[in-house]
Design a protein around this motif. Structure first.
Motif, PDB file in Angstrom:
ATOM      1  N   TYR A  54     100.408  45.883  90.250  1.00 34.06           N
ATOM      2  CA  TYR A  54     100.480  47.031  89.337  1.00 34.06           C
ATOM      3  C   TYR A  54      99.544  46.795  88.154  1.00 34.06           C
ATOM      4  O   TYR A  54      98.794  47.684  87.748  1.00 34.06           O
ATOM      5  CB  TYR A  54     101.926  47.205  88.884  1.00 34.06           C
ATOM      6  N   GLY A  55      99.538  45.576  87.626  1.00 31.59           N
ATOM      7  CA  GLY A  55      98.691  45.261  86.474  1.00 31.59           C
ATOM      8  C   GLY A  55      97.215  45.415  86.764  1.00 31.59           C
ATOM      9  O   GLY A  55      96.455  45.969  85.959  1.00 31.59           O
ATOM     10  N   ALA A  56      96.769  44.939  87.914  1.00 29.81           N
ATOM     11  CA  ALA A  56      95.356  45.058  88.283  1.00 29.81           C
ATOM     12  C   ALA A  56      94.966  46.523  88.439  1.00 29.81           C
ATOM     13  O   ALA A  56      93.897  46.949  87.970  1.00 29.81           O
ATOM     14  CB  ALA A  56      95.074  44.289  89.569  1.00 29.81           C
ATOM     15  N   CYS A  57      95.805  47.301  89.075  1.00 29.21           N
ATOM     16  CA  CYS A  57      95.534  48.714  89.274  1.00 29.21           C
ATOM     17  C   CYS A  57      95.527  49.448  87.932  1.00 29.21           C
ATOM     18  O   CYS A  57      94.647  50.268  87.660  1.00 29.21           O
ATOM     19  CB  CYS A  57      96.564  49.322  90.219  1.00 29.21           C
ATOM     20  N   PHE A  58      96.493  49.143  87.068  1.00 21.71           N
ATOM     21  CA  PHE A  58      96.589  49.802  85.769  1.00 21.71           C
ATOM     22  C   PHE A  58      95.364  49.483  84.905  1.00 21.71           C
ATOM     23  O   PHE A  58      94.816  50.362  84.236  1.00 21.71           O
ATOM     24  CB  PHE A  58      97.869  49.386  85.044  1.00 21.71           C
ATOM     25  N   ALA A  59      94.927  48.223  84.922  1.00 19.43           N
ATOM     26  CA  ALA A  59      93.742  47.840  84.145  1.00 19.43           C
ATOM     27  C   ALA A  59      92.515  48.618  84.614  1.00 19.43           C
ATOM     28  O   ALA A  59      91.700  49.061  83.798  1.00 19.43           O
ATOM     29  CB  ALA A  59      93.509  46.335  84.242  1.00 19.43           C
ATOM     30  N   SER A  60      92.386  48.808  85.921  1.00 15.57           N
ATOM     31  CA  SER A  60      91.277  49.610  86.445  1.00 15.57           C
ATOM     32  C   SER A  60      91.415  51.071  86.037  1.00 15.57           C
ATOM     33  O   SER A  60      90.414  51.731  85.730  1.00 15.57           O
ATOM     34  CB  SER A  60      91.206  49.497  87.970  1.00 15.57           C
ATOM     35  N   ALA A  61      92.626  51.594  86.036  1.00 17.35           N
ATOM     36  CA  ALA A  61      92.860  52.971  85.596  1.00 17.35           C
ATOM     37  C   ALA A  61      92.477  53.128  84.125  1.00 17.35           C
ATOM     38  O   ALA A  61      91.879  54.138  83.733  1.00 17.35           O
ATOM     39  CB  ALA A  61      94.318  53.359  85.818  1.00 17.35           C
ATOM     40  N   LEU A  62      92.794  52.128  83.324  1.00 15.90           N
ATOM     41  CA  LEU A  62      92.444  52.151  81.907  1.00 15.90           C
ATOM     42  C   LEU A  62      90.925  52.178  81.733  1.00 15.90           C
ATOM     43  O   LEU A  62      90.389  52.952  80.936  1.00 15.90           O
ATOM     44  CB  LEU A  62      93.064  50.945  81.199  1.00 15.90           C
ATOM     45  N   GLU A  63      90.229  51.350  82.495  1.00 13.78           N
ATOM     46  CA  GLU A  63      88.761  51.343  82.456  1.00 13.78           C
ATOM     47  C   GLU A  63      88.195  52.703  82.878  1.00 13.78           C
ATOM     48  O   GLU A  63      87.246  53.205  82.272  1.00 13.78           O
ATOM     49  CB  GLU A  63      88.214  50.242  83.362  1.00 13.78           C
ATOM     50  N   GLN A  75      86.845  43.321  76.416  1.00 10.76           N
ATOM     51  CA  GLN A  75      87.898  42.298  76.440  1.00 10.76           C
ATOM     52  C   GLN A  75      89.317  42.877  76.372  1.00 10.76           C
ATOM     53  O   GLN A  75      90.156  42.414  75.631  1.00 10.76           O
ATOM     54  CB  GLN A  75      87.676  41.284  75.323  1.00 10.76           C
ATOM     55  N   VAL A  76      89.555  43.910  77.176  1.00  9.93           N
ATOM     56  CA  VAL A  76      90.893  44.492  77.273  1.00  9.93           C
ATOM     57  C   VAL A  76      91.805  43.506  77.992  1.00  9.93           C
ATOM     58  O   VAL A  76      91.410  42.867  78.962  1.00  9.93           O
ATOM     59  CB  VAL A  76      90.842  45.834  78.029  1.00  9.93           C
ATOM     60  N   VAL A  77      93.025  43.374  77.505  1.00  8.03           N
ATOM     61  CA  VAL A  77      94.029  42.534  78.146  1.00  8.03           C
ATOM     62  C   VAL A  77      95.248  43.404  78.441  1.00  8.03           C
ATOM     63  O   VAL A  77      95.743  44.107  77.558  1.00  8.03           O
ATOM     64  CB  VAL A  77      94.449  41.345  77.238  1.00  8.03           C
ATOM     65  N   VAL A  78      95.686  43.377  79.685  1.00 10.70           N
ATOM     66  CA  VAL A  78      96.876  44.117  80.092  1.00 10.70           C
ATOM     67  C   VAL A  78      97.877  43.114  80.666  1.00 10.70           C
ATOM     68  O   VAL A  78      97.529  42.318  81.530  1.00 10.70           O
ATOM     69  CB  VAL A  78      96.540  45.191  81.157  1.00 10.70           C
ATOM     70  N   ILE A  99     104.601  47.389  79.933  1.00 17.00           N
ATOM     71  CA  ILE A  99     103.157  47.208  79.964  1.00 17.00           C
ATOM     72  C   ILE A  99     102.676  47.016  78.535  1.00 17.00           C
ATOM     73  O   ILE A  99     102.850  47.901  77.696  1.00 17.00           O
ATOM     74  CB  ILE A  99     102.448  48.421  80.603  1.00 17.00           C
ATOM     75  N   ASP A 100     102.112  45.856  78.260  1.00 18.91           N
ATOM     76  CA  ASP A 100     101.531  45.553  76.954  1.00 18.91           C
ATOM     77  C   ASP A 100     100.017  45.533  77.116  1.00 18.91           C
ATOM     78  O   ASP A 100      99.492  44.816  77.972  1.00 18.91           O
ATOM     79  CB  ASP A 100     101.982  44.179  76.447  1.00 18.91           C
ATOM     80  N   ALA A 101      99.321  46.316  76.307  1.00 16.42           N
ATOM     81  CA  ALA A 101      97.862  46.372  76.396  1.00 16.42           C
ATOM     82  C   ALA A 101      97.233  46.086  75.041  1.00 16.42           C
ATOM     83  O   ALA A 101      97.709  46.575  74.017  1.00 16.42           O
ATOM     84  CB  ALA A 101      97.412  47.736  76.897  1.00 16.42           C
ATOM     85  N   LYS A 135     107.820  51.067  80.151  1.00 12.36           N
ATOM     86  CA  LYS A 135     107.573  51.136  78.704  1.00 12.36           C
ATOM     87  C   LYS A 135     106.141  50.711  78.424  1.00 12.36           C
ATOM     88  O   LYS A 135     105.715  49.647  78.849  1.00 12.36           O
ATOM     89  CB  LYS A 135     108.544  50.219  77.969  1.00 12.36           C
ATOM     90  N   LEU A 136     105.393  51.577  77.718  1.00 14.33           N
ATOM     91  CA  LEU A 136     104.008  51.278  77.346  1.00 14.33           C
ATOM     92  C   LEU A 136     103.967  50.826  75.890  1.00 14.33           C
ATOM     93  O   LEU A 136     104.555  51.465  75.027  1.00 14.33           O
ATOM     94  CB  LEU A 136     103.143  52.537  77.467  1.00 14.33           C
ATOM     95  N   SER A 137     103.239  49.741  75.627  1.00 15.28           N
ATOM     96  CA  SER A 137     103.093  49.252  74.258  1.00 15.28           C
ATOM     97  C   SER A 137     101.642  48.858  74.005  1.00 15.28           C
ATOM     98  O   SER A 137     101.047  48.151  74.805  1.00 15.28           O
ATOM     99  CB  SER A 137     103.976  48.022  74.006  1.00 15.28           C
TER     100      SER A 137
END
Length: 141
Positions: A54-63, A75-78, A99-101, A135-137
């Motif tokens: 989920y984290g890898a997919c979410f980070a790509s979605a964010l990009e 240097q985004v960190v999720v 999810i902490d970003a 929860k998104l933070s």
């Protein structure tokens, strides 16, 4: 849905067994965490695997959403925290995700907007929506 790709994993022995993908790229031992009454050990568990996927997919979605908005990310960190606990409705189990970003170099309101848009776009977020608490933070860099 027309599938673009299908991942296949074979699991033997449940939470204390092993998992292997059909292409052999992933081959892991599984261990039940002590916190859940297991013996612990060096193996991974379904919650760690779900957090990673989920984290890898979410980070790509964010990009992706940042690119759509014309925002360059650096240097985004999720971090995905997947918790399992008792479901009071049926005495079974349920999951929750936090999810902490960290999105450095982007103004806070814009970063919050990107986080929400990534959550709307990510297929894992779509799959969990209405099923588990997510929860998104936005964390300070």
């Amino acid at each position: 849905m027309k599938a673009m790709y299908t991942a296949t994993a074979t699991i033997q022995g449940g939470r204390t067994g092993k998992v292997e993908t059909s292409d052999g790229a992933l081959k892991l031992e599984l261990s039940m965490p002590e916190a859940m009454g297991g013996q612990g050990g060096s193996g991974t568990n379904p919650e760690q695997l779900f957090a990673a996927g989920y984290g890898a997919c979410f980070a790509s979605a964010l990009e992706h959403v940042a690119e759509q908005e014309g925002i360059k990310l650096k240097q985004v960190v999720v971090k995905h925290h997947v918790s399992i606990g008792k479901d009071p409705a049926d005495d079974g189990f349920q999951l929750a995700v936090a999810i902490d970003a960290q999105i450095p170099g982007v103004e806070r309101d814009a970063a919050q907007d990107l986080l929400r848009k990534a959550h709307d776009f990510c297929p894992y977020s779509k799959a969990t929506r209405g099923n588990i608490e997510v929860k998104l933070s936005l964390m300070e860099a």
